[in-house]
Design a protein around this motif. Structure first.
Motif, PDB file in Angstrom:
ATOM      1  N   LEU A  63      34.692 -91.934 -42.804  1.00  0.00           N
ATOM      2  CA  LEU A  63      34.700 -90.472 -42.909  1.00  0.00           C
ATOM      3  C   LEU A  63      33.606 -89.967 -43.851  1.00  0.00           C
ATOM      4  O   LEU A  63      33.045 -88.884 -43.644  1.00  0.00           O
ATOM      5  CB  LEU A  63      36.071 -89.994 -43.370  1.00  0.00           C
ATOM      6  CG  LEU A  63      37.159 -90.111 -42.301  1.00  0.00           C
ATOM      7  CD1 LEU A  63      38.541 -89.908 -42.898  1.00  0.00           C
ATOM      8  CD2 LEU A  63      36.923 -89.100 -41.190  1.00  0.00           C
ATOM      9  N   ILE A  64      33.299 -90.746 -44.873  1.00  0.00           N
ATOM     10  CA  ILE A  64      32.155 -90.399 -45.721  1.00  0.00           C
ATOM     11  C   ILE A  64      30.880 -90.410 -44.890  1.00  0.00           C
ATOM     12  O   ILE A  64      30.058 -89.487 -44.961  1.00  0.00           O
ATOM     13  CB  ILE A  64      32.044 -91.387 -46.900  1.00  0.00           C
ATOM     14  CG1 ILE A  64      33.179 -91.163 -47.898  1.00  0.00           C
ATOM     15  CG2 ILE A  64      30.693 -91.245 -47.609  1.00  0.00           C
ATOM     16  CD1 ILE A  64      33.311 -92.271 -48.936  1.00  0.00           C
ATOM     17  N   ALA A  65      30.717 -91.464 -44.078  1.00  0.00           N
ATOM     18  CA  ALA A  65      29.527 -91.569 -43.226  1.00  0.00           C
ATOM     19  C   ALA A  65      29.467 -90.429 -42.213  1.00  0.00           C
ATOM     20  O   ALA A  65      28.382 -89.895 -41.928  1.00  0.00           O
ATOM     21  CB  ALA A  65      29.519 -92.911 -42.508  1.00  0.00           C
ATOM     22  N   MET A  66      30.617 -90.048 -41.659  1.00  0.00           N
ATOM     23  CA  MET A  66      30.648 -88.911 -40.741  1.00  0.00           C
ATOM     24  C   MET A  66      30.204 -87.631 -41.437  1.00  0.00           C
ATOM     25  O   MET A  66      29.429 -86.837 -40.883  1.00  0.00           O
ATOM     26  CB  MET A  66      32.060 -88.725 -40.173  1.00  0.00           C
ATOM     27  CG  MET A  66      32.474 -89.748 -39.132  1.00  0.00           C
ATOM     28  SD  MET A  66      34.170 -89.474 -38.533  1.00  0.00           S
ATOM     29  CE  MET A  66      34.011 -87.853 -37.770  1.00  0.00           C
ATOM     30  N   SER A  67      30.690 -87.422 -42.661  1.00  0.00           N
ATOM     31  CA  SER A  67      30.330 -86.218 -43.418  1.00  0.00           C
ATOM     32  C   SER A  67      28.844 -86.200 -43.758  1.00  0.00           C
ATOM     33  O   SER A  67      28.175 -85.174 -43.654  1.00  0.00           O
ATOM     34  CB  SER A  67      31.164 -86.143 -44.705  1.00  0.00           C
ATOM     35  OG  SER A  67      32.544 -86.129 -44.420  1.00  0.00           O
ATOM     36  N   VAL A  68      28.339 -87.372 -44.159  1.00  0.00           N
ATOM     37  CA  VAL A  68      26.914 -87.491 -44.467  1.00  0.00           C
ATOM     38  C   VAL A  68      26.072 -87.222 -43.223  1.00  0.00           C
ATOM     39  O   VAL A  68      25.062 -86.505 -43.267  1.00  0.00           O
ATOM     40  CB  VAL A  68      26.610 -88.889 -45.049  1.00  0.00           C
ATOM     41  CG1 VAL A  68      25.108 -89.150 -45.096  1.00  0.00           C
ATOM     42  CG2 VAL A  68      27.222 -89.028 -46.437  1.00  0.00           C
ATOM     43  N   TYR A  69      26.495 -87.782 -42.092  1.00  0.00           N
ATOM     44  CA  TYR A  69      25.772 -87.594 -40.829  1.00  0.00           C
ATOM     45  C   TYR A  69      25.804 -86.126 -40.409  1.00  0.00           C
ATOM     46  O   TYR A  69      24.791 -85.586 -39.929  1.00  0.00           O
ATOM     47  CB  TYR A  69      26.403 -88.479 -39.756  1.00  0.00           C
ATOM     48  CG  TYR A  69      25.660 -88.525 -38.434  1.00  0.00           C
ATOM     49  CD1 TYR A  69      24.336 -88.946 -38.372  1.00  0.00           C
ATOM     50  CD2 TYR A  69      26.298 -88.164 -37.245  1.00  0.00           C
ATOM     51  CE1 TYR A  69      23.663 -89.004 -37.159  1.00  0.00           C
ATOM     52  CE2 TYR A  69      25.630 -88.226 -36.031  1.00  0.00           C
ATOM     53  CZ  TYR A  69      24.319 -88.647 -35.994  1.00  0.00           C
ATOM     54  OH  TYR A  69      23.653 -88.697 -34.784  1.00  0.00           O
ATOM     55  N   ALA A  70      26.943 -85.469 -40.603  1.00  0.00           N
ATOM     56  CA  ALA A  70      27.044 -84.039 -40.276  1.00  0.00           C
ATOM     57  C   ALA A  70      26.063 -83.233 -41.115  1.00  0.00           C
ATOM     58  O   ALA A  70      25.324 -82.388 -40.603  1.00  0.00           O
ATOM     59  CB  ALA A  70      28.476 -83.550 -40.502  1.00  0.00           C
ATOM     60  N   ALA A  71      26.042 -83.502 -42.425  1.00  0.00           N
ATOM     61  CA  ALA A  71      25.129 -82.781 -43.301  1.00  0.00           C
ATOM     62  C   ALA A  71      23.677 -83.092 -42.973  1.00  0.00           C
ATOM     63  O   ALA A  71      22.818 -82.201 -42.934  1.00  0.00           O
ATOM     64  CB  ALA A  71      25.432 -83.136 -44.757  1.00  0.00           C
ATOM     65  N   ASP A  72      23.396 -84.371 -42.713  1.00  0.00           N
ATOM     66  CA  ASP A  72      22.028 -84.814 -42.447  1.00  0.00           C
ATOM     67  C   ASP A  72      21.452 -84.154 -41.204  1.00  0.00           C
ATOM     68  O   ASP A  72      20.269 -83.789 -41.163  1.00  0.00           O
ATOM     69  CB  ASP A  72      22.025 -86.332 -42.292  1.00  0.00           C
ATOM     70  CG  ASP A  72      20.633 -86.932 -42.138  1.00  0.00           C
ATOM     71  OD1 ASP A  72      19.673 -86.317 -42.638  1.00  0.00           O
ATOM     72  OD2 ASP A  72      20.511 -87.998 -41.533  1.00  0.00           O
ATOM     73  N   THR A  73      22.278 -83.991 -40.166  1.00  0.00           N
ATOM     74  CA  THR A  73      21.785 -83.466 -38.893  1.00  0.00           C
ATOM     75  C   THR A  73      21.887 -81.949 -38.779  1.00  0.00           C
ATOM     76  O   THR A  73      21.346 -81.379 -37.830  1.00  0.00           O
ATOM     77  CB  THR A  73      22.550 -84.100 -37.717  1.00  0.00           C
ATOM     78  OG1 THR A  73      23.963 -83.880 -37.883  1.00  0.00           O
ATOM     79  CG2 THR A  73      22.289 -85.597 -37.647  1.00  0.00           C
ATOM     80  N   ARG A  74      22.567 -81.303 -39.732  1.00  0.00           N
ATOM     81  CA  ARG A  74      22.786 -79.866 -39.616  1.00  0.00           C
ATOM     82  C   ARG A  74      22.248 -79.076 -40.800  1.00  0.00           C
ATOM     83  O   ARG A  74      22.507 -77.881 -40.916  1.00  0.00           O
ATOM     84  CB  ARG A  74      24.287 -79.584 -39.440  1.00  0.00           C
ATOM     85  CG  ARG A  74      24.827 -80.075 -38.098  1.00  0.00           C
ATOM     86  CD  ARG A  74      24.258 -79.265 -36.932  1.00  0.00           C
ATOM     87  NE  ARG A  74      24.559 -79.894 -35.649  1.00  0.00           N
ATOM     88  CZ  ARG A  74      23.697 -80.534 -34.904  1.00  0.00           C
ATOM     89  NH1 ARG A  74      22.452 -80.643 -35.308  1.00  0.00           N
ATOM     90  NH2 ARG A  74      24.044 -81.053 -33.743  1.00  0.00           N
ATOM     91  N   ILE A  75      21.502 -79.714 -41.692  1.00  0.00           N
ATOM     92  CA  ILE A  75      20.854 -79.009 -42.795  1.00  0.00           C
ATOM     93  C   ILE A  75      19.356 -79.256 -42.674  1.00  0.00           C
ATOM     94  O   ILE A  75      18.871 -80.365 -42.889  1.00  0.00           O
ATOM     95  CB  ILE A  75      21.369 -79.477 -44.168  1.00  0.00           C
ATOM     96  CG1 ILE A  75      22.874 -79.212 -44.287  1.00  0.00           C
ATOM     97  CG2 ILE A  75      20.621 -78.769 -45.300  1.00  0.00           C
ATOM     98  CD1 ILE A  75      23.508 -79.741 -45.565  1.00  0.00           C
ATOM     99  N   SER A  76      18.620 -78.245 -42.306  1.00  0.00           N
ATOM    100  CA  SER A  76      17.196 -78.372 -42.022  1.00  0.00           C
ATOM    101  C   SER A  76      16.392 -78.717 -43.272  1.00  0.00           C
ATOM    102  O   SER A  76      16.513 -78.055 -44.303  1.00  0.00           O
ATOM    103  CB  SER A  76      16.682 -77.056 -41.425  1.00  0.00           C
ATOM    104  OG  SER A  76      15.273 -77.033 -41.382  1.00  0.00           O
ATOM    105  N   ARG A  77      15.580 -79.758 -43.164  1.00  0.00           N
ATOM    106  CA  ARG A  77      14.685 -80.099 -44.266  1.00  0.00           C
ATOM    107  C   ARG A  77      13.615 -79.011 -44.457  1.00  0.00           C
ATOM    108  O   ARG A  77      13.221 -78.704 -45.577  1.00  0.00           O
ATOM    109  CB  ARG A  77      14.010 -81.442 -44.005  1.00  0.00           C
ATOM    110  CG  ARG A  77      14.950 -82.650 -44.009  1.00  0.00           C
ATOM    111  CD  ARG A  77      14.156 -83.945 -43.928  1.00  0.00           C
ATOM    112  NE  ARG A  77      15.013 -85.094 -43.709  1.00  0.00           N
ATOM    113  CZ  ARG A  77      15.615 -85.783 -44.670  1.00  0.00           C
ATOM    114  NH1 ARG A  77      15.450 -85.412 -45.928  1.00  0.00           N
ATOM    115  NH2 ARG A  77      16.372 -86.830 -44.381  1.00  0.00           N
TER     116      ARG A  77
END
Length: 449
Positions: A63-77
């Motif tokens: 679930l940590i990895a899911m949360s990280v993946y969600a943030a990584d793919t949905r917060i524009s660099r």
């Protein structure tokens, strides 16, 4: 630059105090339902169907990895990073043992910063009482004998890894992750080919569809997805946590890609992917040990080039028959920009290494590529020319100064976890670059209008 806080909830939204001024987003996981949006419950269900009851702390990690993946793919660099790369992200998550996770927060943050280049901060709280147990309890009579867990991405390396494992008579559980139809289709092809060749009962497999809709947050879209490998590995760790012994996870990745020495100074740091770098795998093993998961993640191909993997594959005739259907491209969907169906672009770093390895191992390459390597000159002002020219320059530099290999292999990250392997990495890098040079040395790349 904008600091972001992502707050994960079980079942319903809880009151959580955010510690820093930031943009705050929430997402709710419904473990009691068969909600397919995130892929959480279906993954636990599939594991239970194999007779595997996973550990709660491994579910936390997933679930940590899911949360990280969600943030990584949905917060524009581009819009939310101070340098159009580094983001500051806080994750708030309920876990089964908050004291255990608090003791390991820094290790978790460090390994993710190495992988993604972002600054991660984690805030753990205890799960709500009704969600203390999330694992699906499998019937004991369903338990199946599994020798080890192995990643199967649909790429050439993982396909070779699968062939080698099955040819040796071992019975693995293949773990696959996909978030798009192209990847899923390639994985299905590989699994079906392996079943037809080695037998329906020669292995087990689970395909996990974990992804997040574009409407989940309001912070844009990000396509670098550096954290995908962390999610992929945690899926394997999740499955391995249910095994009674020999909790080995195999990561089949050629050493040249695993090291991923930058071709030029502009590709230093996390701008160059660290998916299977030895330092990252060592830190993940360290984290698993501190969580008492007793999982051993190993890349048995870390000292081999992709071409050497082809040469030493235990069933080369079978590999040759199916190699063109494996997928190595970093983004096969970009072919749609030219009006084509998804395929290998032919010029990204993974594509060029793939083409060089197949030329080395088989000579003829039946793979369909968007860019044909012909006698015509390629424009160095375009992205395809830039990638090829970067390889040419890097290879020529190493040809002229082979001693640089001793220095360059340390550029992507530390190799201090296994100092006795450093000479092997040096040779691997020299062999791998020589392999690619055999492909690119005669390609004409020059500036054109």
């Amino acid at each position: 630059m904008s600091r972001h806080s992502l707050i994960a909830h079980y079942g319903k939204k809880e009151a959580v105090t955010v510690q820093n001024t930031s943009i705050t987003d929430n997402f709710i996981i419904h473990p009691e339902s068969h909600l397919q949006e995130f892929g959480f419950n279906s993954t636990l269900h599939d594991l239970a169907e194999l007779g595997l009851t996973v550990k709660e702390v491994a579910i936390d990690l997933f679930l940590i990895a899911m949360s990280v993946y969600a943030a990584d793919t949905r917060i524009s660099r581009k819009y939310h990073a101070q340098d159009e790369w580094t983001r500051e992200i806080d994750i708030y998550l309920p876990v089964s043992n908050s004291d255990l996770w608090h003791r390991n927060t820094q290790l978790l943050s460090n390994l993710l910063q190495f992988l993604t280049g972002d600054r991660w901060t984690f805030h753990f709280r205890s799960r709500p009482a009704e969600y203390r147990i999330l694992a699906h309890t499998a019937r004991p009579d369903l338990f199946t004998e599994i020798d080890h867990i192995s990643l199967l991405s649909g790429g050439l390396d993982s396909f070779i890894g699968a062939i080698d494992t099955l040819d040796s008579g071992q019975k693995p559980l293949f773990i696959s992750h996909h978030n798009d139809a192209v990847t899923s289709s390639v994985q299905n092809y590989c699994l079906n080919a392996l079943k037809e060749h080695f037998g329906d009962d020669s292995f087990y497999s689970i395909k996990s569809h974990v992804g997040f809709s574009s409407e989940l947050f309001s912070s844009g879209y990000e396509d670098t997805t550096r954290s995908r490998s962390f999610l992929f590995y945690t899926l394997a760790i999740l499955a391995a946590s249910a095994l009674p012994r020999d909790r080995k996870v195999i990561v089949p990745e050629n050493g040249l890609i695993a090291l991923n020495v930058p071709l030029d100074t502009l590709r230093l740091g996390a701008l160059s992917t660290r998916t299977a770098h030895p330092y990252f795998i060592a830190r993940l093993n360290q984290l698993a040990a501190k969580l008492s998961l007793d999982v051993d993640i190993e890349n048995p191909y870390r000292h081999q080039t992709k071409g050497q993997m082809i040469d030493e594959c235990k069933d080369k005739s079978f590999l040759r028959a199916h190699i063109a259907e494996t997928m190595s491209c970093s983004d096969p969907k970009k072919a749609r920009w030219q009006g084509h169906s998804p395929q290998h672009c032919g010029y990204c770093l993974p594509c060029l290494i793939r083409r060089a390895s197949i030329k080395h191992g088989f000579g003829k390459d039946e793979t369909s590529y968007g860019l044909a390597l012909t006698d015509n000159a390629i424009n160095s002002r375009n992205v395809e020319g830039i990638h090829i020219r970067s390889f040419q320059v890097a290879c020529q530099r190493l040809q002229n100064k082979p001693h640089l290999a001793k220095i360059l292999i340390h550029k992507p990250g530390p190799l201090s976890d296994a100092p006795n392997e450093i000479p092997k990495y040096e040779k691997l890098y020299q062999d791998g670059m020589q392999e690619v040079y055999g492909l690119v040395k005669d390609i004409v790349v020059k500036p054109m209008e």
